[in-house]
Each structure stands twice: as C-alpha cells, then as structure tokens.
Design an enzyme around this catalytic site. Structure first.
Site, short mmCIF file in Angstrom:
data_model
loop_
_atom_site.label_atom_id
_atom_site.label_comp_id
_atom_site.label_asym_id
_atom_site.label_seq_id
_atom_site.Cartn_x
_atom_site.Cartn_y
_atom_site.Cartn_z
N SER A 107 0.92 -1.22 0.13
CA SER A 107 -0.59 -0.22 -0.27
C SER A 107 0.71 1.53 -0.15
O SER A 107 1.39 1.59 -1.18
CB SER A 107 -0.81 0.01 0.81
OG SER A 107 -1.47 0.83 1.13
N ASP A 157 -10.19 -4.32 -5.62
CA ASP A 157 -10.02 -2.88 -4.63
C ASP A 157 -10.44 -2.19 -4.56
O ASP A 157 -10.19 -1.22 -5.46
CB ASP A 157 -8.04 -2.34 -4.77
CG ASP A 157 -7.14 -1.93 -4.09
OD1 ASP A 157 -7.73 -0.88 -2.66
OD2 ASP A 157 -6.31 -2.19 -3.74
N HIS A 188 -7.82 -4.04 -1.22
CA HIS A 188 -6.87 -3.71 -0.61
C HIS A 188 -6.01 -5.30 -0.04
O HIS A 188 -4.68 -4.49 0.13
CB HIS A 188 -6.98 -2.77 0.08
CG HIS A 188 -6.01 -1.79 -0.35
ND1 HIS A 188 -5.35 -1.33 -1.29
CD2 HIS A 188 -5.12 -1.66 0.36
CE1 HIS A 188 -4.63 -0.28 -1.29
NE2 HIS A 188 -3.89 -0.36 0.36
#
Length: 205
Positions: A107, A157, A188
């Site tokens: 991320s 996501d 995610h």
C-alpha cells in the site's frame, strides 16, 4: 541529523551474499509489520524495515497525501531522497551490498517503493509492490533496464483502480523495467496468493 535516523529493524542474512529485502509498511503500520512476511517470502535474506516518518492522524506513513489517492508530490520527492540516503547509511552501518537491495512494500509502502524506482533507479535491484498505485510521474525518464518488478493488485480493490494499476505497470515498463502484473481475487488486503507470488518472484532471482 544522521541519515540512519529512521526507526527501523535490521535482521542479518543467513549468508553474506544474500540480498537485502527492504520492507515498507502500509499506513498505520510500523517496522514490525512485514517482518514475518519478509521471512516467509524471502527466507535467508537480510531484512531492513524502517518506520515511515510522516504521521496522519497518528498513523505512520512514508509521505503526505491531501486525500485518498491524492499525493503531495513534493513530499514524495523529499521522502524518497531521504529513504535513499537511509539505505546508503544502513549499508555502511550493517556492511551489506547496496547494489543488492530489493523492496517489498504494501500500500503506502509499495507507493514509496515505486517512487524510489522512478526517482532513484540505482537504489533498488527489484521490487515487489503489493497494492501499489502511481505515486508520481517523473520529470525525466529513469533507466530501469535490468530491474525486475512484481505488482500484485486486487481485482476488487476499493483504493487502487484497475486503470491506476495498469498505468503504473506501463510507467515502469516505459522506464525499461521487466514488470509482471498479477491480479489477485480480493480487495486491498493481502492474500495467501500474494505471498506465494512474492516468494516465487524473489526466489527466481
């Protein structure tokens, strides 16, 4: 101020010629978050895991953002330079080959790793980018020839759109990187398939 001023963890390699895996956590994480993942996907490698210095509502990150997916590009450039200096200082401190450093980021950590590739292409030999998006477009074309990159993106996501993931893939390929894009069934969050893909990619080196 010392260039080795990130709070971090260092775990030496089991053999002197093993690569160093730079672990870069997501928003709200810390230097401990990816240690077990690093051990799983790259057994025997050295692990260098810094904590991001930017705080967003008390949660560590590697660079500032104005909103979800809207990044402070000036801060990205400054933080990428700072992280590059940290890697060099860590190589001097822990006596590892800074020409054999691979990144594994998740991320926000994957985004700063992508920024390192685009802004400081000499600092990483390769990278595993988990749920990454385009951090910025460099002013000059970097030379990433010979650099291997794995992107693992989620098909559902809610943060990283398929278009953005494809844009990052194309940006890295434009710079000459050997890029593999894998779509994982999920959002995610990370999955077992991400770990398998990362392990297979890193052990292929």
């Amino acid at each position: 101020m010392s260039e080795l001023d990130f709070i971090h963890r260092w775990i030496p390699a089991e053999s002197p010629d093993a690569p160093v895996l730079l672990l870069l956590h997501g928003t709200g994480g810390n230097e401990n978050d990816l240690i077990e993942i690093g051990r799983t996907v790259a057994p025997g490698c050295a692990l260098l895991s810094p904590r991001g210095k930017v705080l967003e509502n008390g949660m560590p990150r590697f660079f500032r953002r104005f909103a979800e997916g809207v990044f402070d590009e000036a801060d990205i450039r400054a933080r990428a330079a700072e992280l590059t200096a940290f890697i060099g200082a860590a190589a001097d401190e822990y006596l590892f080959d800074k020409q054999n450093v691979w990144a594994l980021g998740y991320s926000n950590g994957a985004n700063i790793a992508a920024a390192l590739l685009l802004l400081h292409p000499q600092i990483l030999s390769g990278a595993v980018l988990l749920r990454a998006m385009v951090p910025l477009v460099p002013e000059e074309k970097p030379d990433l020839s010979g650099t291997r990159v794995l992107l693992c993106e989620g098909t559902h996501d809610s943060i990283v759109s398929p278009e953005n993931a494809e844009e990052l893939t194309n940006l890295l390929r434009w710079a000459g990187a050997d890029v593999e894009l894998r779509w994982q069934a999920g959002g995610h969050g990370l999955t077992a398939d991400d770990m398998s893909a990362a392990h297979e990619f890193l052990m292929r080196e």
